[in-house]
Motif scaffolding. Structure first.
Motif, PDB file in Angstrom:
ATOM      1  N   UNK A   1       0.826  -0.950   0.099  1.00  0.00           N
ATOM      2  CA  UNK A   1      -0.793   0.252   0.399  1.00  0.00           C
ATOM      3  C   UNK A   1       0.955   1.155  -0.470  1.00  0.00           C
ATOM      4  N   UNK A   2       2.183   1.176   0.729  1.00  0.00           N
ATOM      5  CA  UNK A   2       2.670   2.149   0.689  1.00  0.00           C
ATOM      6  C   UNK A   2       3.900   2.204  -0.314  1.00  0.00           C
ATOM      7  N   UNK A   3       3.615   1.526  -1.132  1.00  0.00           N
ATOM      8  CA  UNK A   3       4.414   1.205  -2.497  1.00  0.00           C
ATOM      9  C   UNK A   3       3.344   2.347  -3.575  1.00  0.00           C
ATOM     10  N   UNK A   4       2.100   1.779  -3.378  1.00  0.00           N
ATOM     11  CA  UNK A   4       1.247   1.933  -3.686  1.00  0.00           C
ATOM     12  C   UNK A   4       0.887   4.020  -4.676  1.00  0.00           C
ATOM     13  N   UNK A   5       1.349   4.259  -3.135  1.00  0.00           N
ATOM     14  CA  UNK A   5       0.960   6.057  -3.144  1.00  0.00           C
ATOM     15  C   UNK A   5       1.927   7.147  -4.104  1.00  0.00           C
ATOM     16  N   UNK A   6       3.010   5.916  -4.061  1.00  0.00           N
ATOM     17  CA  UNK A   6       4.633   6.709  -4.732  1.00  0.00           C
ATOM     18  C   UNK A   6       5.448   6.511  -3.475  1.00  0.00           C
ATOM     19  N   UNK A   7       5.322   6.420  -2.457  1.00  0.00           N
ATOM     20  CA  UNK A   7       6.381   5.602  -1.003  1.00  0.00           C
ATOM     21  C   UNK A   7       7.437   4.852  -2.460  1.00  0.00           C
ATOM     22  N   UNK A   8       9.410   5.212  -2.145  1.00  0.00           N
ATOM     23  CA  UNK A   8       9.442   4.462  -2.466  1.00  0.00           C
ATOM     24  C   UNK A   8      10.299   2.993  -0.993  1.00  0.00           C
ATOM     25  N   UNK A   9      10.875   1.815  -1.936  1.00  0.00           N
ATOM     26  CA  UNK A   9      10.725   0.670  -0.509  1.00  0.00           C
ATOM     27  C   UNK A   9      11.128   1.386   0.768  1.00  0.00           C
ATOM     28  N   UNK A  10      12.904   2.716   0.290  1.00  0.00           N
ATOM     29  CA  UNK A  10      12.830   2.978   1.889  1.00  0.00           C
ATOM     30  C   UNK A  10      12.535   3.663   2.411  1.00  0.00           C
ATOM     31  N   UNK A  11      11.411   4.219   2.206  1.00  0.00           N
ATOM     32  CA  UNK A  11      10.824   4.407   3.062  1.00  0.00           C
ATOM     33  C   UNK A  11       9.972   4.556   3.293  1.00  0.00           C
TER      34      UNK A  11
ATOM     35  N   UNK B   1      10.381   1.288   4.744  1.00  0.00           N
ATOM     36  CA  UNK B   1      10.448   0.814   5.495  1.00  0.00           C
ATOM     37  C   UNK B   1      10.833   1.492   6.564  1.00  0.00           C
ATOM     38  N   UNK B   2      11.238   2.818   6.115  1.00  0.00           N
ATOM     39  CA  UNK B   2      11.057   3.505   7.215  1.00  0.00           C
ATOM     40  C   UNK B   2      10.407   4.041   8.606  1.00  0.00           C
ATOM     41  N   UNK B   3       9.354   4.553   7.303  1.00  0.00           N
ATOM     42  CA  UNK B   3       8.048   4.874   7.964  1.00  0.00           C
ATOM     43  C   UNK B   3       6.683   4.032   8.502  1.00  0.00           C
ATOM     44  N   UNK B   4       6.694   2.625   7.822  1.00  0.00           N
ATOM     45  CA  UNK B   4       5.510   2.003   7.532  1.00  0.00           C
ATOM     46  C   UNK B   4       6.413   0.591   8.631  1.00  0.00           C
ATOM     47  N   UNK B   5       6.904  -0.201   8.085  1.00  0.00           N
ATOM     48  CA  UNK B   5       6.975  -0.968   8.537  1.00  0.00           C
ATOM     49  C   UNK B   5       8.254  -1.691   9.970  1.00  0.00           C
ATOM     50  N   UNK B   6       9.635  -0.247  10.012  1.00  0.00           N
ATOM     51  CA  UNK B   6       9.894  -0.630  10.935  1.00  0.00           C
ATOM     52  C   UNK B   6       9.450  -0.121  12.406  1.00  0.00           C
ATOM     53  N   UNK B   7       8.307   0.668  12.044  1.00  0.00           N
ATOM     54  CA  UNK B   7       8.301   1.180  13.735  1.00  0.00           C
ATOM     55  C   UNK B   7       7.876  -0.019  14.264  1.00  0.00           C
ATOM     56  N   UNK B   8       6.699  -0.966  13.335  1.00  0.00           N
ATOM     57  CA  UNK B   8       6.240  -1.532  13.968  1.00  0.00           C
ATOM     58  C   UNK B   8       6.409  -3.031  13.968  1.00  0.00           C
ATOM     59  N   UNK B   9       7.763  -2.793  13.465  1.00  0.00           N
ATOM     60  CA  UNK B   9       8.573  -3.861  13.885  1.00  0.00           C
ATOM     61  C   UNK B   9       9.137  -3.549  15.296  1.00  0.00           C
ATOM     62  N   UNK B  10       9.725  -2.855  15.978  1.00  0.00           N
ATOM     63  CA  UNK B  10      10.776  -2.588  16.603  1.00  0.00           C
ATOM     64  C   UNK B  10       9.769  -2.622  18.109  1.00  0.00           C
ATOM     65  N   UNK B  11       8.305  -2.182  17.623  1.00  0.00           N
ATOM     66  CA  UNK B  11       7.484  -2.252  18.468  1.00  0.00           C
ATOM     67  C   UNK B  11       6.979  -3.583  18.726  1.00  0.00           C
ATOM     68  N   UNK B  12       7.260  -4.439  18.504  1.00  0.00           N
ATOM     69  CA  UNK B  12       7.541  -6.249  18.293  1.00  0.00           C
ATOM     70  C   UNK B  12       8.782  -6.752  18.770  1.00  0.00           C
ATOM     71  N   UNK B  13       9.941  -5.997  18.066  1.00  0.00           N
ATOM     72  CA  UNK B  13      11.275  -6.502  18.458  1.00  0.00           C
ATOM     73  C   UNK B  13      12.220  -6.505  20.037  1.00  0.00           C
TER      74      UNK B  13
END
Length: 220
Positions: free
Chosen positions: A117-127, A129-141
């Motif tokens: 979904x993030x890629x579909x709205x124009x975000x790069x993969x790095x963005x 990961x930084x804004x969507x994936x990593x914050x949620x992964x950090x919360x779990x880790x």
């Protein structure tokens, strides 16, 4: 026993120093290994599996001895490794092997649809990961990572086996001269207990802080 505390407390910064450095290196390397194993990077994936299997399957004390006594014997250029450095290297590599699985599972726990979904709205993969994936992964880790930091604090007591004069080594020396073995070791145990209790409390505060946005979302 009370007389032992002024003797042992000056060594607490050394214990915390080894723990913080080892944990920082373990997190960096563990994250790299976690990304490699999650994405099954060719060649590196199989090397990572061997690395993880070895450091998870051998005792911490053996690993410390290998880095302090073994490697300098095979490679003279590594003679600069002292006891302090050997402990940090061994503990960081060992815990990186465990943390790699923590980070891999944390990244996997984030639904792929969110990245798409993030890629579909124009975000790069790095963005994404930084804004969507990593914050949620950090919360779990965070909870298991904090637990490993506490484990590393306790594992630094193995440093005395290779001649590092840390808190446990000082307690042993004091006990040998005064024959107050019980008092000396109980004092060490109480200090380690206080350190682990303090960081467990700080960890729980941080966990509640990062959970607040999700709790507000649920209440709404």
């Amino acid at each position: 026993m009370l007389e032992m505390f002024p003797i042992l407390l000056p060594y607490v910064p050394m214990v915390l120093g080894m723990s913080v450095i080892a944990t920082g290196l373990a997190i960096i390397l563990g994250l790299i290994l976690g990304v490699i194993t999650k994405n099954r990077v060719p060649i590196l994936y199989h090397v990572s599996l061997v690395f993880i299997s070895y450091f998870r399957g051998t005792p911490s004390l053996v690993q410390i001895f290998i880095f302090y006594f073994g490697l300098p014997q095979l490679f003279p250029q590594l003679l600069f490794i002292n006891g302090f450095t050997a402990v940090i290297i061994a503990l960081s590599l060992r815990n990186a092997a465990y943390l790699s699985e923590v980070f891999r599972s944390s990244l996997t726990a984030v639904e792929k649809g969110q990245l798409e979904a993030a890629l579909s709205v124009g975000m790069s993969k790095g963005q994404a990961l930084k804004r969507i994936v990593l914050p949620q992964a950090i919360r779990t880790a965070v909870p298991p990572t904090g637990n490993f930091f506490i484990m590393i604090i306790k594992e630094t007591s193995l440093a005395f086996t290779i001649g590092v004069t840390d808190m446990f080594a000082q307690a042993k020396l004091s006990a040998a001269s005064s024959y107050n073995f019980f008092e000396s070791y109980v004092a060490v145990a109480l200090i380690y207990w206080a350190l682990t209790a303090l960081f467990s409390f700080l960890q729980s505060l941080y966990e509640r802080r990062i959970d607040k946005p999700y709790e507000r979302g649920v209440s709404i």
